[in-house]
Design a protein around this motif. Structure first.
Motif, PDB file in Angstrom:
ATOM      1  N   TRP A  25       2.508   5.382  -2.360  1.00 38.58           N
ATOM      2  CA  TRP A  25       2.954   4.069  -1.816  1.00 38.58           C
ATOM      3  C   TRP A  25       1.775   3.381  -0.927  1.00 38.58           C
ATOM      4  O   TRP A  25       1.707   2.142  -1.063  1.00 38.58           O
ATOM      5  CB  TRP A  25       4.224   4.405  -0.787  1.00 38.58           C
ATOM      6  CG  TRP A  25       4.660   3.216  -0.021  1.00 38.58           C
ATOM      7  CD1 TRP A  25       5.457   2.206  -0.667  1.00 38.58           C
ATOM      8  CD2 TRP A  25       4.223   2.768   1.296  1.00 38.58           C
ATOM      9  NE1 TRP A  25       5.666   1.111   0.283  1.00 38.58           N
ATOM     10  CE2 TRP A  25       4.884   1.462   1.305  1.00 38.58           C
ATOM     11  CE3 TRP A  25       3.405   2.941   2.083  1.00 38.58           C
ATOM     12  CZ2 TRP A  25       5.010   0.719   2.689  1.00 38.58           C
ATOM     13  CZ3 TRP A  25       3.234   2.417   3.209  1.00 38.58           C
ATOM     14  CH2 TRP A  25       4.058   1.194   3.522  1.00 38.58           C
ATOM     15  N   LEU A  27      -0.309   1.534  -3.301  1.00 35.94           N
ATOM     16  CA  LEU A  27       0.151   0.216  -3.922  1.00 35.94           C
ATOM     17  C   LEU A  27      -0.054  -0.668  -2.952  1.00 35.94           C
ATOM     18  O   LEU A  27      -0.174  -1.942  -3.210  1.00 35.94           O
ATOM     19  CB  LEU A  27       1.774   0.452  -4.210  1.00 35.94           C
ATOM     20  CG  LEU A  27       1.840   1.461  -5.399  1.00 35.94           C
ATOM     21  CD1 LEU A  27       3.571   1.663  -5.744  1.00 35.94           C
ATOM     22  CD2 LEU A  27       1.169   1.066  -6.777  1.00 35.94           C
ATOM     23  N   VAL A  52       7.134  -3.512  -3.257  1.00 34.19           N
ATOM     24  CA  VAL A  52       6.536  -2.421  -2.290  1.00 34.19           C
ATOM     25  C   VAL A  52       7.074  -2.098  -0.999  1.00 34.19           C
ATOM     26  O   VAL A  52       7.020  -0.878  -0.524  1.00 34.19           O
ATOM     27  CB  VAL A  52       4.975  -2.490  -2.450  1.00 34.19           C
ATOM     28  CG1 VAL A  52       4.213  -1.468  -1.715  1.00 34.19           C
ATOM     29  CG2 VAL A  52       4.358  -2.524  -3.897  1.00 34.19           C
ATOM     30  N   ALA A 108       9.561  -0.111  -7.041  1.00 37.24           N
ATOM     31  CA  ALA A 108       8.082  -0.404  -6.757  1.00 37.24           C
ATOM     32  C   ALA A 108       7.206   0.023  -7.739  1.00 37.24           C
ATOM     33  O   ALA A 108       6.168  -0.636  -8.119  1.00 37.24           O
ATOM     34  CB  ALA A 108       7.691  -0.050  -5.270  1.00 37.24           C
TER      35      ALA A 108
END
Length: 241
Positions: free
Chosen positions: A65, A68, A210, A218
């Motif tokens: 995460w 991203l 995201v 996402a």
């Protein structure tokens, strides 16, 4: 009834205070203008370092995460610098260092190297990112040589999340990304935030996916985005597309 007028010194002091406040506000705004893009690069760097810590603690979903998030920050910092006319040598160096940390070191840790071969693959990936950043310029306007490392990182992060951390598939994808990065083929400088409206909408969709959507959404969104750039760079992402 007589009115007592204020002393002249009071007016002068008030005027000086007002002018000093305006000068202070002007300097603050100028500082923000010059360093807004650098702030985004620093945020990208922090995301990369945080991703490294998450990987060390085997919290790979959090690490993906953060990668991203770094991907989105990297697409924004250059656009902000150009829009505010705040491009500088320091900003370029900071951006490269942040990219190497986030899309090189942090992304390589997703490969979870445990043996000699795994370690060599991780080192090869980091070196491919390093080479890619060294040969950033192609000499042709709006064109890169080699696949930009943020897109390779986004693809690997999305692959990890969608496959539930299938390391074998991730390592195969990393080998393919290494080949794309060191091949030095041509890729367009997409300038998502300075291009056509639909590209800006793609970026806005990435931010929503995201930051506000489930991890699966996402990952699918960023994986599709990165794959389209890797496979159809000029047909889809060229400035003329």
């Amino acid at each position: 009834m007589w009115m007592v007028s204020p002393p002249v010194g009071v007016f002068q002091s008030t005027k000086k205070l007002f002018l000093s406040e305006r000068v202070g506000q002007g300097r603050t705004l100028e500082f923000i203008r010059k360093n807004a893009a650098n702030g985004l690069s620093m945020a990208n760097l922090v995301a990369g370092l945080s991703s490294i810590l998450c990987s060390i603690n085997r919290q790979y979903h959090h690490s993906c995460w953060l990668l991203l998030v770094g991907f989105l920050l990297d697409l924004a910092d250059g656009a902000v610098a150009r829009q505010l006319n705040a491009c500088s040598a320091l900003g370029a160096k900071l951006d490269d260092f942040a990219d190497f940390t986030t899309f090189g070191l942090a992304t390589a840790l997703l490969l979870q190297p445990q043996g000699v071969l795994d370690g060599l693959l991780a080192i090869a990936y980091v070196m491919a990112v390093f080479a890619r950043l060294c040969f950033f310029s192609s000499g042709i306007p709006f064109t890169y040589r080699g696949l930009p490392c943020p897109y390779a990182s986004s693809l690997l992060a999305g692959t990890f999340l969608l496959t539930g951390g299938n390391v074998t598939l991730l390592r195969v994808a990393a080998i393919v990304m290494i080949l794309f990065m060191v091949d030095r083929g041509f890729y367009p400088h997409d300038k998502v935030l300075e291009s056509q409206l639909w590209k800006k909408l793609v970026y806005a969709g990435g931010v929503v996916a995201v930051l506000f959507s489930p991890m699966a959404v996402a990952s699918v969104y960023c994986l599709a985005w990165s794959t389209s750039y890797i496979i159809f760079p000029f047909a889809v992402w060229s400035c003329k597309a």
